[in-house]
Design a protein around this motif. Structure first.
Motif, PDB file in Angstrom:
ATOM      1  N   TRP A 135       0.751  -1.306   0.019  1.00 50.89           N
ATOM      2  CA  TRP A 135      -0.085  -0.167   0.103  1.00 50.89           C
ATOM      3  C   TRP A 135       0.994   1.175   0.132  1.00 50.89           C
ATOM      4  O   TRP A 135       1.982   1.046   0.483  1.00 50.89           O
ATOM      5  CB  TRP A 135      -0.915  -0.018   1.242  1.00 50.89           C
ATOM      6  CG  TRP A 135      -1.706  -1.204   1.542  1.00 50.89           C
ATOM      7  CD1 TRP A 135      -0.916  -2.169   2.508  1.00 50.89           C
ATOM      8  CD2 TRP A 135      -2.604  -1.851   1.033  1.00 50.89           C
ATOM      9  NE1 TRP A 135      -1.683  -3.613   2.609  1.00 50.89           N
ATOM     10  CE2 TRP A 135      -2.911  -3.055   1.513  1.00 50.89           C
ATOM     11  CE3 TRP A 135      -3.241  -1.726   0.119  1.00 50.89           C
ATOM     12  CZ2 TRP A 135      -3.695  -4.189   1.156  1.00 50.89           C
ATOM     13  CZ3 TRP A 135      -4.405  -2.473  -0.263  1.00 50.89           C
ATOM     14  CH2 TRP A 135      -4.502  -3.898   0.485  1.00 50.89           C
ATOM     15  N   ALA A 136       0.625   2.277  -0.552  1.00 46.98           N
ATOM     16  CA  ALA A 136       1.175   3.745  -0.738  1.00 46.98           C
ATOM     17  C   ALA A 136       0.542   4.744  -0.885  1.00 46.98           C
ATOM     18  O   ALA A 136      -0.783   4.631  -1.622  1.00 46.98           O
ATOM     19  CB  ALA A 136       2.465   3.474  -1.507  1.00 46.98           C
ATOM     20  N   PRO A 137       0.712   5.923  -0.140  1.00 44.57           N
ATOM     21  CA  PRO A 137      -0.193   7.285  -0.754  1.00 44.57           C
ATOM     22  C   PRO A 137       0.418   7.770  -1.948  1.00 44.57           C
ATOM     23  O   PRO A 137       1.611   7.687  -2.205  1.00 44.57           O
ATOM     24  CB  PRO A 137       0.375   8.001   0.462  1.00 44.57           C
ATOM     25  CG  PRO A 137       1.811   7.754   0.762  1.00 44.57           C
ATOM     26  CD  PRO A 137       1.752   6.245   0.440  1.00 44.57           C
ATOM     27  N   MET A 138      -0.548   8.327  -2.791  1.00 43.87           N
ATOM     28  CA  MET A 138      -0.368   9.078  -3.859  1.00 43.87           C
ATOM     29  C   MET A 138      -1.103  10.294  -3.907  1.00 43.87           C
ATOM     30  O   MET A 138      -2.204  10.172  -3.230  1.00 43.87           O
ATOM     31  CB  MET A 138      -0.295   8.214  -5.277  1.00 43.87           C
ATOM     32  CG  MET A 138       0.567   6.912  -5.443  1.00 43.87           C
ATOM     33  SD  MET A 138       0.525   6.196  -7.205  1.00 43.87           S
ATOM     34  CE  MET A 138       1.335   4.780  -7.069  1.00 43.87           C
ATOM     35  N   SER A 139      -0.608  11.166  -4.810  1.00 42.37           N
ATOM     36  CA  SER A 139      -1.615  12.367  -4.783  1.00 42.37           C
ATOM     37  C   SER A 139      -1.673  12.895  -6.409  1.00 42.37           C
ATOM     38  O   SER A 139      -0.677  12.705  -7.289  1.00 42.37           O
ATOM     39  CB  SER A 139      -0.891  13.611  -4.124  1.00 42.37           C
ATOM     40  OG  SER A 139      -0.886  13.443  -2.795  1.00 42.37           O
ATOM     41  N   GLY A 140      -2.921  13.515  -6.566  1.00 38.75           N
ATOM     42  CA  GLY A 140      -2.843  13.818  -8.098  1.00 38.75           C
ATOM     43  C   GLY A 140      -4.437  13.828  -8.743  1.00 38.75           C
ATOM     44  O   GLY A 140      -5.234  12.997  -7.907  1.00 38.75           O
ATOM     45  N   THR A 141      -4.658  14.482  -9.607  1.00 36.38           N
ATOM     46  CA  THR A 141      -6.177  14.148 -10.092  1.00 36.38           C
ATOM     47  C   THR A 141      -6.292  12.858 -10.618  1.00 36.38           C
ATOM     48  O   THR A 141      -7.409  12.641 -10.699  1.00 36.38           O
ATOM     49  CB  THR A 141      -6.370  14.997 -11.379  1.00 36.38           C
ATOM     50  OG1 THR A 141      -5.323  15.147 -12.391  1.00 36.38           O
ATOM     51  CG2 THR A 141      -6.385  16.709 -10.787  1.00 36.38           C
TER      52      THR A 141
END
Length: 734
Positions: A325-331
């Protein structure tokens, strides 16, 4: 080059404009062919009958635990709406199909990954060919992707349809945890920094031709019976301020729409306020921007008139290859929230067209900068409120009566369990604070939660001529107490009256949520006789479901007295809402409960008639979803702002509230009032009346944020006024 022709019958002629071996891709359903073309070929295509457009096959970049409750997907899941019986296509970098988040729900796979030596691009299909279909063809843990960063597609698919039930360490389920996934790999490996960026090679980028092939695959599956409801493309390039309907992907998006499939596309991550990337700019696509978990617009998100929806996209934790599992950001992370929402809505409304489902998301979402942030539970379940924290419960109770507070001292006042108020879980009280100084004393009163440091601002300013009052939403400390500070070198006499409260938890009873209205004058300079009463009937309200109403009241008399506002048919209350002095306007805010006959008493306890003007600004209801109250420790918003005569002061709240509960303090050298201007062309409402005495006077207002994201205050006086603002509450949909 991607060449779009008027019909498929025109494709052979277009393909014949180039030499053999330079036709890179011909689609089975769409009138599009991808060619390798030199300048002479371009000239031939320009004169070719039936050719609609010729565009470069440019590569595009790939553009839960907190976000799912934010959009209400935990409520739809609890209601059995999980996307069961639907499928969502993820056109991306492939999916780790064996990840436990998906539990065998990847029901179809395909890979379209062109190899082009002119771009330094090679295929990512597991078998090394430019196209591969069938089981394993979009598995991002096999083939070339196994040694590259192809985690993006797995992360996106997890937001759409991950299922965390019984899965240790999972961040929580996705939006539609029972929906199936169609995984379509549309990216290629690039080796050149010209395309990847400095020090970014190798990278994965997607040719438009690959996306076209992927969209056609989705259409084929839909026509063969796969219950696809959405295709998610978290990718894009370029910037467009107007619809880009000459884009070669428009035809495929239109055909999918006609087949009942929404094409959901990330708006792009360049932070432009009035543009989105392609293909999000296609008018028939659903363009999605990103918000934070505090409902602000993510600083990276494109937005503007072409945007259809917002969804959470900052710091979203989802699945990545390797069962991790990992965090990501973006539209890119915002778009799959919407794709999953379409799956949930399709389960609830199986016959509704895509336009209706989109309309439900737009109509029930939380407005942020003029665009709806999806609120899936309201879209799927309706907007009737359910019990929850921050809802308003009406109750009048005196908790401090004629008590003297010493000079420059602070008193701790128990609130929870006092005078019939709840003993636990009290979050805030609507507190009418009344104070009067002795002799010629002036001063101010600050009210704040027990255990906190004293705030900079004041809730009420007083002098010795009369009892000054102001109603605020006062946050209660965790011990059920508030603190009251007298900021004066002399003692003050104090009264504290509760008019209602909010809780920090849900109870069995649904409390009121606030619905703002354009200010409506429901009483205009009516005369209330000495020692007499006026029964107010508020107009412009729903026929049923109104619990309490918010009123701005202005009083002026030729002699002093007090005003009480209370339900018709109830016992005359001991506490007054406000004192008024001779020939001087007094302005106050109150929340009043309609009584018998839906009427409200306005009682004048004074020796001469008094002129009263009342503006209705909103109401509390348990019959529809409105805004809840989130009281805060008082915080400064503005200090010593000079508003010229007839001028205005504008500020833009942060973090996307629907409204703010503000004290407004005004000090002038001539009499006047500070007004709230809720809309650009709408009526204003008085907040605080100030006098020509050079002293501070305080009022309170529930100020809705205007459609342009601002709050505007206006000085209706004939001379400049100094204004201070303090935040006491933020009103939000959650």
């Amino acid at each position: 080059m991607n060449v779009v022709t008027a019909t498929r019958a025109d494709l052979p002629a277009a393909a014949g404009s180039v030499a053999a071996g330079r036709v890179l891709q011909t689609l089975a359903k769409l009138p599009i062919v991808t060619l390798r073309v030199d300048s002479a070929g371009l000239a031939r295509l320009a004169g070719q009958p039936g050719v609609v457009s010729v565009t470069e096959d440019k590569p595009s970049r790939p553009v839960l635990a907190d976000s799912i409750p934010l959009i209400g997907a935990h409520r739809t899941r609890a209601a059995g709406l999980t996307g069961k019986g639907t499928a969502v296509a993820v056109l991306d970098t492939g999916v780790a199909t064996r990840h436990p988040f998906f539990r065998g729900r990847v029901v179809a796979e395909a890979c379209f990954s062109p190899a082009d030596p002119d771009y330094g691009a090679t295929s990512l299909c597991p078998d090394g060919t430019p196209q591969q279909q069938g089981p394993g063809s979009a598995d991002s843990e096999t083939g070339p992707c196994a040694t590259l960063d192809c985690a993006h597609g797995t992360h996106v698919a997890g937001i759409v349809a991950g299922n965390a039930e019984g899965l240790a360490g999972a961040p929580g389920s996705g939006v539609a945890p029972a929906a199936n996934i169609v995984a379509v790999q549309v990216f290629s490996r690039f080796e050149s920094e010209d395309f990847c960026g400095v020090d970014e090679a190798p990278c994965v980028l997607s040719f438009t031709s690959a996306q076209l092939a992927g969209l056609e695959k989705v259409l084929t599956l839909r026509e063969s019976g796969t219950p696809l409801v959405a295709a998610n493309l978290s990718l894009g390039n370029g910037l467009f301020t107007a619809p880009c309907d000459s884009d070669p992907r428009k035809g495929a998006i239109d055909k999918l729409l006609a087949a009942g499939v929404a094409t959901v596309i990330a708006a792009g991550n360049r932070g432009y306020p009035d543009a989105v990337s392609a293909p999000a700019c296609v008018s028939s696509a659903v363009a999605v921007g990103s918000t934070t978990k505090d409902d602000g617009v993510s600083d990276f998100s494109n937005r503007g008139p072409l945007l259809d929806l917002f969804a959470p996209g900052s710091d979203i934790v989802s699945a990545i290859p390797g069962n991790q599992w990992a965090p990501m950001s973006g539209t890119s992370m915002a778009a799959p929230h919407v794709a999953g929402a379409f799956a949930v809505l399709r389960q609830k409304f199986p016959q509704a067209p895509v336009a209706d489902l989109l309309g439900k998301l737009q109509d029930t979402g939380k407005p942020i900068e003029g665009t709806a942030r999806i609120q899936l539970d309201d879209a799927a379940l309706g907007v009737i409120p359910r019990p929850g924290p921050g809802q308003y419960f009406y109750q009048r109770a005196r908790i401090l009566d004629n008590v003297q507070v010493s000079a420059n001292s602070t008193m701790t006042v128990p609130v929870a369990g006092v005078a019939g108020l709840p003993a636990t879980g009290l979050a805030s009280v609507a507190l009418n604070i009344s104070a009067r100084g002795a002799w010629f004393n002036t001063g101010s009163i600050a009210v704040y939660p027990s255990g906190d440091t004293a705030p900079e601002g004041n809730a009420v300013n007083y002098d010795s001529t009369h009892v000054a009052s102001n109603l605020v939403f006062a946050k209660v400390g965790s011990d059920g107490k508030i603190q009251v500070a007298n900021r004066s070198g002399q003692p003050v006499t104090l009264y504290l009256d509760v008019h209602g409260y909010t809780l920090d938890h849900a109870v069995a009873t649904i409390g009121g949520t606030y619905v703002a209205l354009p200010p409506t004058r429901v009483a205009n300079r009516i005369s209330v006789p000495a020692w007499g009463n006026y029964e107010l009937v508020a107009t412009g309200l729903p026929a049923t479901g109104v619990n309490e109403i918010a009123l701005a009241v202005r009083v002026k008399g030729t002699a002093g007295g007090t005003i009480r506002v209370y339900p018709s048919g109830e016992v005359y209350p001991a506490e007054a809402n406000a004192d008024y002095v001779a020939n001087t306007p007094t302005q106050f805010f109150t929340i009043a409960k309609p009584g018998s006959g839906k009427k409200i008493n306005i009682h004048n306890l004074g020796g001469s008639p008094v002129e009263v003007t009342v503006d209705l600004t909103g109401y509390y209801t348990a019959a529809q979803r409105g805004w809840i109250v989130n009281a805060v420790r008082p915080a400064p918003v503005a200090r010593d702002v000079t508003i010229p005569a007839g001028g205005a002061y504008t500020f833009r709240p942060q973090n996307g509230p629907s409204a703010l509960g503000l004290t407004v303090t005004a000090r002038g050298t001539a009499a006047g009032a500070v007004e709230l201007v809720p809309n650009v062309n709408g009526p204003a409402v008085n907040v605080v009346a100030y006098r020509a005495d050079g002293l501070d006077h305080a009022g309170f207002v529930l100020a809705p944020v205007r459609p342009d994201g601002t709050i505007v205050l206006k000085n209706n006086g004939t001379s400049p006024v100094k204004v201070g603002l303090d935040l006491y509450a933020s009103l939000t949909t959650r």
